[in-house]
Design a protein around this motif. Structure first.
Motif, PDB file in Angstrom:
ATOM      1  N   ALA A 528       0.841  -1.206   0.000  1.00  0.00           N
ATOM      2  CA  ALA A 528       0.000   0.000   0.000  1.00  0.00           C
ATOM      3  C   ALA A 528       0.868   1.245   0.000  1.00  0.00           C
ATOM      4  O   ALA A 528       0.611   2.213  -0.736  1.00  0.00           O
ATOM      5  CB  ALA A 528      -0.931  -0.015   1.203  1.00  0.00           C
ATOM      6  N   LYS A 529       1.925   1.222   0.820  1.00  0.00           N
ATOM      7  CA  LYS A 529       2.841   2.357   0.851  1.00  0.00           C
ATOM      8  C   LYS A 529       3.703   2.390  -0.408  1.00  0.00           C
ATOM      9  O   LYS A 529       3.965   3.455  -0.969  1.00  0.00           O
ATOM     10  CB  LYS A 529       3.721   2.273   2.094  1.00  0.00           C
ATOM     11  N   TYR A 530       4.171   1.176  -0.877  1.00  0.00           N
ATOM     12  CA  TYR A 530       5.056   1.098  -2.048  1.00  0.00           C
ATOM     13  C   TYR A 530       4.340   1.586  -3.310  1.00  0.00           C
ATOM     14  O   TYR A 530       4.925   2.273  -4.149  1.00  0.00           O
ATOM     15  CB  TYR A 530       5.535  -0.340  -2.226  1.00  0.00           C
ATOM     16  N   LEU A 531       3.049   1.262  -3.409  1.00  0.00           N
ATOM     17  CA  LEU A 531       2.272   1.645  -4.587  1.00  0.00           C
ATOM     18  C   LEU A 531       1.585   2.999  -4.416  1.00  0.00           C
ATOM     19  O   LEU A 531       0.912   3.466  -5.346  1.00  0.00           O
ATOM     20  CB  LEU A 531       1.226   0.561  -4.886  1.00  0.00           C
ATOM     21  N   ASN A 532       1.755   3.585  -3.231  1.00  0.00           N
ATOM     22  CA  ASN A 532       1.175   4.906  -2.943  1.00  0.00           C
ATOM     23  C   ASN A 532      -0.334   4.914  -3.169  1.00  0.00           C
ATOM     24  O   ASN A 532      -0.887   5.739  -3.906  1.00  0.00           O
ATOM     25  CB  ASN A 532       1.843   5.988  -3.804  1.00  0.00           C
ATOM     26  N   ILE A 533      -0.983   3.947  -2.520  1.00  0.00           N
ATOM     27  CA  ILE A 533      -2.440   3.836  -2.652  1.00  0.00           C
ATOM     28  C   ILE A 533      -3.084   3.974  -1.281  1.00  0.00           C
ATOM     29  O   ILE A 533      -2.428   3.876  -0.242  1.00  0.00           O
ATOM     30  CB  ILE A 533      -2.842   2.475  -3.276  1.00  0.00           C
ATOM     31  N   GLU A 534      -4.397   4.229  -1.273  1.00  0.00           N
ATOM     32  CA  GLU A 534      -5.143   4.302  -0.022  1.00  0.00           C
ATOM     33  C   GLU A 534      -5.152   2.933   0.642  1.00  0.00           C
ATOM     34  O   GLU A 534      -5.304   1.906  -0.033  1.00  0.00           O
ATOM     35  CB  GLU A 534      -6.590   4.748  -0.288  1.00  0.00           C
ATOM     36  N   PRO A 535      -4.986   2.901   1.980  1.00  0.00           N
ATOM     37  CA  PRO A 535      -5.052   1.615   2.683  1.00  0.00           C
ATOM     38  C   PRO A 535      -6.437   0.971   2.535  1.00  0.00           C
ATOM     39  O   PRO A 535      -7.420   1.619   2.164  1.00  0.00           O
ATOM     40  CB  PRO A 535      -4.764   1.990   4.146  1.00  0.00           C
ATOM     41  N   ILE A 536      -6.501  -0.319   2.844  1.00  0.00           N
ATOM     42  CA  ILE A 536      -7.767  -1.057   2.805  1.00  0.00           C
ATOM     43  C   ILE A 536      -8.392  -0.933   4.204  1.00  0.00           C
ATOM     44  O   ILE A 536      -7.928  -1.555   5.166  1.00  0.00           O
ATOM     45  CB  ILE A 536      -7.527  -2.541   2.461  1.00  0.00           C
ATOM     46  N   TYR A 537      -9.432  -0.091   4.313  1.00  0.00           N
ATOM     47  CA  TYR A 537     -10.068   0.160   5.611  1.00  0.00           C
ATOM     48  C   TYR A 537     -11.352  -0.642   5.755  1.00  0.00           C
ATOM     49  O   TYR A 537     -11.983  -1.034   4.757  1.00  0.00           O
ATOM     50  CB  TYR A 537     -10.378   1.650   5.779  1.00  0.00           C
ATOM     51  N   PHE A 538     -11.731  -0.886   7.037  1.00  0.00           N
ATOM     52  CA  PHE A 538     -12.937  -1.654   7.350  1.00  0.00           C
ATOM     53  C   PHE A 538     -13.858  -0.829   8.249  1.00  0.00           C
ATOM     54  O   PHE A 538     -13.412   0.050   9.012  1.00  0.00           O
ATOM     55  CB  PHE A 538     -12.561  -2.957   8.084  1.00  0.00           C
ATOM     56  N   ASP A 539     -15.136  -1.136   8.145  1.00  0.00           N
ATOM     57  CA  ASP A 539     -16.111  -0.517   9.041  1.00  0.00           C
ATOM     58  C   ASP A 539     -15.949  -1.087  10.445  1.00  0.00           C
ATOM     59  O   ASP A 539     -15.387  -2.177  10.649  1.00  0.00           O
ATOM     60  CB  ASP A 539     -17.536  -0.779   8.552  1.00  0.00           C
ATOM     61  N   PHE A 540     -16.449  -0.357  11.421  1.00  0.00           N
ATOM     62  CA  PHE A 540     -16.366  -0.783  12.813  1.00  0.00           C
ATOM     63  C   PHE A 540     -17.078  -2.125  12.993  1.00  0.00           C
ATOM     64  O   PHE A 540     -18.215  -2.319  12.563  1.00  0.00           O
ATOM     65  CB  PHE A 540     -16.991   0.279  13.732  1.00  0.00           C
ATOM     66  N   ASP A 541     -16.359  -3.064  13.577  1.00  0.00           N
ATOM     67  CA  ASP A 541     -16.868  -4.395  13.914  1.00  0.00           C
ATOM     68  C   ASP A 541     -17.280  -5.205  12.670  1.00  0.00           C
ATOM     69  O   ASP A 541     -18.073  -6.140  12.762  1.00  0.00           O
ATOM     70  CB  ASP A 541     -18.065  -4.279  14.879  1.00  0.00           C
ATOM     71  N   LYS A 542     -16.733  -4.844  11.469  1.00  0.00           N
ATOM     72  CA  LYS A 542     -17.042  -5.564  10.223  1.00  0.00           C
ATOM     73  C   LYS A 542     -15.748  -6.069   9.573  1.00  0.00           C
ATOM     74  O   LYS A 542     -14.655  -5.570   9.860  1.00  0.00           O
ATOM     75  CB  LYS A 542     -17.783  -4.644   9.238  1.00  0.00           C
ATOM     76  N   TYR A 543     -15.916  -7.063   8.652  1.00  0.00           N
ATOM     77  CA  TYR A 543     -14.723  -7.559   7.942  1.00  0.00           C
ATOM     78  C   TYR A 543     -14.957  -7.750   6.442  1.00  0.00           C
ATOM     79  O   TYR A 543     -14.164  -8.393   5.753  1.00  0.00           O
ATOM     80  CB  TYR A 543     -14.201  -8.866   8.563  1.00  0.00           C
ATOM     81  N   PHE A 544     -16.041  -7.177   5.900  1.00  0.00           N
ATOM     82  CA  PHE A 544     -16.256  -7.251   4.450  1.00  0.00           C
ATOM     83  C   PHE A 544     -15.432  -6.161   3.756  1.00  0.00           C
ATOM     84  O   PHE A 544     -15.072  -5.150   4.364  1.00  0.00           O
ATOM     85  CB  PHE A 544     -17.745  -7.117   4.100  1.00  0.00           C
ATOM     86  N   SER A 639      -6.058  -3.397   6.441  1.00  0.00           N
ATOM     87  CA  SER A 639      -5.282  -4.565   5.983  1.00  0.00           C
ATOM     88  C   SER A 639      -4.039  -4.073   5.273  1.00  0.00           C
ATOM     89  O   SER A 639      -4.079  -3.102   4.499  1.00  0.00           O
ATOM     90  CB  SER A 639      -6.092  -5.441   5.019  1.00  0.00           C
ATOM     91  N   GLU A 640      -2.934  -4.739   5.528  1.00  0.00           N
ATOM     92  CA  GLU A 640      -1.659  -4.445   4.866  1.00  0.00           C
ATOM     93  C   GLU A 640      -1.265  -5.632   3.974  1.00  0.00           C
ATOM     94  O   GLU A 640      -1.662  -6.771   4.232  1.00  0.00           O
ATOM     95  CB  GLU A 640      -0.568  -4.199   5.918  1.00  0.00           C
ATOM     96  N   PHE A 641      -0.455  -5.352   2.950  1.00  0.00           N
ATOM     97  CA  PHE A 641       0.043  -6.392   2.035  1.00  0.00           C
ATOM     98  C   PHE A 641       1.573  -6.379   2.108  1.00  0.00           C
ATOM     99  O   PHE A 641       2.231  -5.600   1.419  1.00  0.00           O
ATOM    100  CB  PHE A 641      -0.421  -6.124   0.604  1.00  0.00           C
ATOM    101  N   VAL A 642       2.129  -7.235   2.929  1.00  0.00           N
ATOM    102  CA  VAL A 642       3.560  -7.212   3.210  1.00  0.00           C
ATOM    103  C   VAL A 642       4.270  -8.272   2.366  1.00  0.00           C
ATOM    104  O   VAL A 642       3.884  -9.455   2.382  1.00  0.00           O
ATOM    105  CB  VAL A 642       3.835  -7.454   4.709  1.00  0.00           C
ATOM    106  N   VAL A 643       5.291  -7.848   1.613  1.00  0.00           N
ATOM    107  CA  VAL A 643       6.051  -8.770   0.763  1.00  0.00           C
ATOM    108  C   VAL A 643       6.890  -9.691   1.645  1.00  0.00           C
ATOM    109  O   VAL A 643       7.686  -9.217   2.466  1.00  0.00           O
ATOM    110  CB  VAL A 643       6.966  -7.996  -0.212  1.00  0.00           C
ATOM    111  N   VAL A 644       6.697 -11.004   1.491  1.00  0.00           N
ATOM    112  CA  VAL A 644       7.451 -11.980   2.298  1.00  0.00           C
ATOM    113  C   VAL A 644       8.396 -12.820   1.442  1.00  0.00           C
ATOM    114  O   VAL A 644       9.254 -13.532   1.974  1.00  0.00           O
ATOM    115  CB  VAL A 644       6.492 -12.900   3.088  1.00  0.00           C
ATOM    116  N   GLU A 645       8.256 -12.777   0.099  1.00  0.00           N
ATOM    117  CA  GLU A 645       9.157 -13.537  -0.792  1.00  0.00           C
ATOM    118  C   GLU A 645       9.123 -12.954  -2.200  1.00  0.00           C
ATOM    119  O   GLU A 645       8.055 -12.569  -2.676  1.00  0.00           O
ATOM    120  CB  GLU A 645       8.734 -15.011  -0.844  1.00  0.00           C
TER     121      GLU A 645
END
Length: 645
Positions: A528-544, A639-645
């Motif tokens: 998200a930071k590398y691509l300079n995009i808005e983070p993936i946010y969620f509503d309170f107490d939700k996960y959709f 949600s973050e997308f962290v490069v692991v490999e």
């Protein structure tokens, strides 16, 4: 080679469509179709004297002489055939005419007919070989002068050929003593039937005590071309299909050739048996063994044969049984005659052929069996000449050997000659592939790039690396065909350059351009930071996944598709409100939902892992003890997308 029934017939016999009323023509046709070529020649020649000029008469006169190695006569009749107006003639006659012209040393005229033949039969291997080697005379000249020849004393006034090494002497085939009784005369050429003889050799190399090999082996049939095991206790030999020494014929009235095996007991050849891969409707002949005596090579026109006769190999099992015959393929076999194979201790195959470019008639050729793509070489003059040269054998240690030829100046129809090979034939391939590798954008020469050459079957031919000047050099494959050079280097995309070769030749000036690639985000980076995009946010107490997050997640998808080797871990979080245990479960659901979105969009599941962190990694100070606005709490539900490999 004067035909005495020990090689294959060649062109399918064509019955004449002569007038039923003309008894003379019918009689001549009958003789021809029954392979009584010598008598047929006399009858046809008389017909020509009587004024017959029919196309089929000329064809059969040409063929009958060709099959008896009367190449000068055959050339004359083929010439008359092609002089007829309006004749629709099979291209095979063009090829035979070209071959007979070679035997008269009319190479320019022969090449003209080969050009016509190649135009009429574009896929014929003989025409292909000719078109790819139009400098064949120069190639042959380069390999000539390597032999010293001598006509040896054991020859007779008839046919002597097919020598094989046996103990301290030779075993060979001859027609010298079958007598003049009609039952001992072969109608093919009015010659005697063949028997196997042996000859001892003294210290000076002279042959003495020439006599029949064995009465049990020699019958009222043709016997020829032998091969012996090293211990001298087993032999393979060629004989007509027979029953108790009498000819057995097929439906066409032809007695085919077969290979037999015999063993020695008490110094006598016994246990004569026909080999199981023989057939009554085709010929199998001219056996030879490899060094380990685990393979038997032979000539045959069995089903699957490419030409008039091909070279085959079959495994000999430890119990004496046999495997399945394998054709040696088009590198060796053509639509013409490949025959009389001989395999040396180092797996060099020598054979005779009138399909590969040669000097006329049958020439001796050689190839390295250990190199499946190796070149087939004409061994050159003086061993090869304008007539038939065949049944070549050599002792690689002494460089001495023997072969047979019907060349002029001999004692009989076919003579056995001894030779000394003064300069061995060079079977190795010496071709170079050279070039450079460069950066496509900067044009800079690239060092330490890996370079690999592949053939048309994607098999590796050779590999190398570029030097400090970006250059590479490696040995190539001598075989004609298409190839590709593949260059690879870290931080660059692989690149390929293709080329074709017609025969053994150097390939120079290859230039491979590589494009430098962006390796992407390093391990540990949040995309998200590398691509300079808005983070993936969620509503309170939700996960959709919210609608406003889809644009950002699509950019993550695009990145993952661009870099298919990259693997990421989805790390999801909550704000500080609610119990810690509840938040861990909620963040795990958010991580799972985000990962499933990526997988549903086509990213392989093995590239996506996920984990929930609850409220353990807040982005601000909005913990349980600090009152914060809704906007500040929102920054932690992500949600973050962290490069692991």
């Amino acid at each position: 080679m004067k035909k005495t029934g020990y090689i294959f017939c060649g062109l399918a016999v064509m019955a004449l469509m002569a007038s039923a009323q003309d008894n003379k023509v019918k009689k001549a046709d009958t003789k021809f179709t029954n392979y009584a070529y010598a008598s047929a020649i006399q009858s046809y020649e008389q017909l020509v004297k009587d004024g017959y000029t029919e196309e089929e008469v000329y064809k059969n006169l040409g063929n009958a002489n060709y099959l008896n190695a009367n190449y000068e006569e055959a050339s004359s009749w083929y010439g008359k055939l092609f002089a007829l107006e309006g004749a629709d003639i099979d291209p095979e006659y063009m090829y035979r005419y070209a071959q007979t012209l070679k035997s008269l040393e009319k190479y320019t005229e022969s090449d003209q007919w080969m050009d016509r033949f190649n135009g009429a039969s574009a896929t014929d291997q003989r025409g292909v070989l000719y078109s790819e080697n139009q400098d064949y005379l120069e190639q042959i000249a380069e390999r000539s002068g390597r032999y010293e020849l001598k006509n040896i004393g054991l020859n007779s006034k008839v046919s002597d050929f097919a020598p094989s090494f046996h103990e301290d002497g030779l075993v060979f085939s001859t027609a010298r003593d079958s007598g003049l009784l009609s039952k001992n005369i072969h109608k093919w050429n009015n010659g005697s039937f063949l028997n196997l003889y042996k000859a001892e050799q003294d210290d000076q190399g002279n042959f003495t005590d020439v006599d029949k090999l064995s009465k049990k082996l020699n019958k009222k049939t043709h016997e020829s071309s032998t091969a012996f095991t090293k211990d001298g206790q087993t032999m393979y030999f060629t004989r007509n299909n027979s029953d108790d020494g009498k000819f057995e014929r097929d439906e066409e009235g032809v007695s085919r050739l077969k290979i037999y095996r015999a063993t020695k007991e008490n110094n006598e050849w016994k246990n004569i048996e026909e080999l199981p891969f023989n057939g009554d409707s085709y010929s199998v002949a001219h056996p030879t063994l490899n060094k380990d005596e685990t393979k038997l090579y032979f000539a045959s026109d069995m089903p699957g044969t490419k030409g008039q006769s091909d070279i085959y190999v079959i495994d000999i099992n430890k119990d004496g049984s046999f495997g399945t015959p394998q054709n040696l393929g088009e590198r060796i076999n053509t639509e013409a005659r490949e025959t009389f194979p001989f395999v040396t201790q180092s797996d060099k195959l020598y054979f005779s052929s009138d399909g590969h470019p040669g000097l006329g008639g049958l020439d001796v050729f050689a190839t390295d069996l250990k190199n499946e793509r190796g070149e087939v070489f004409n061994v050159g003059r003086p061993l090869n000449g304008e007539e038939d040269d065949f049944s070549y054998i050599i002792d690689e240690e002494t460089k001495k050997g023997f072969f047979a030829s019907n060349r002029k100046g001999g004692q009989g129809n076919d003579d056995i000659y001894s030779f000394v090979e003064m300069t061995p034939l060079d079977f190795t391939c010496h071709t170079n592939i050279t070039g450079i590798v460069k950066d496509e954008k900067t044009n800079a020469l690239l060092t330490d790039a890996s370079v690999t050459v592949y053939d048309k079957d994607n098999q590796v031919v050779s590999s190398s690396s570029t030097d400090d000047k970006g250059a590479f050099e490696m040995e190539g494959n001598c075989a004609k065909g298409s190839y590709k050079v593949v260059a690879t280097k870290t931080d660059y995309e692989d690149s390929t350059k293709t080329f074709n070769t017609e025969k053994s030749e150097d390939v120079t000036g290859i230039e491979v351009m590589l494009v430098q690639v962006d390796n992407g985000a390093p391990i540990g980076t949040d995309l998200a930071k590398y691509l300079n995009i808005e983070p993936i946010y969620f509503d309170f107490d939700k996960y959709f996944i919210r609608e406003d997050a889809r644009n950002s997640i699509e950019k993550v998808l695009a990145y993952l598709n661009e870099y298919p080797s990259v693997k990421v871990q989805v790390r999801s979080h909550t704000d500080s409100r609610a119990k810690d245990s509840y938040n861990m479960k909620l963040s795990a659901n958010r991580a799972k939902a985000t990962a499933e979105y990526l997988v549903a969009a086509g990213i392989p599941s093995n590239r996506i892992s996920y984990e929930g962190y609850g409220e353990t990694e807040l982005t601000n100070d909005c913990d349980n003890n600090v009152p914060c606005s809704k906007e500040k709490h929102q920054l932690n539900r992500r949600s973050e997308f962290v490069v692991v490999e």
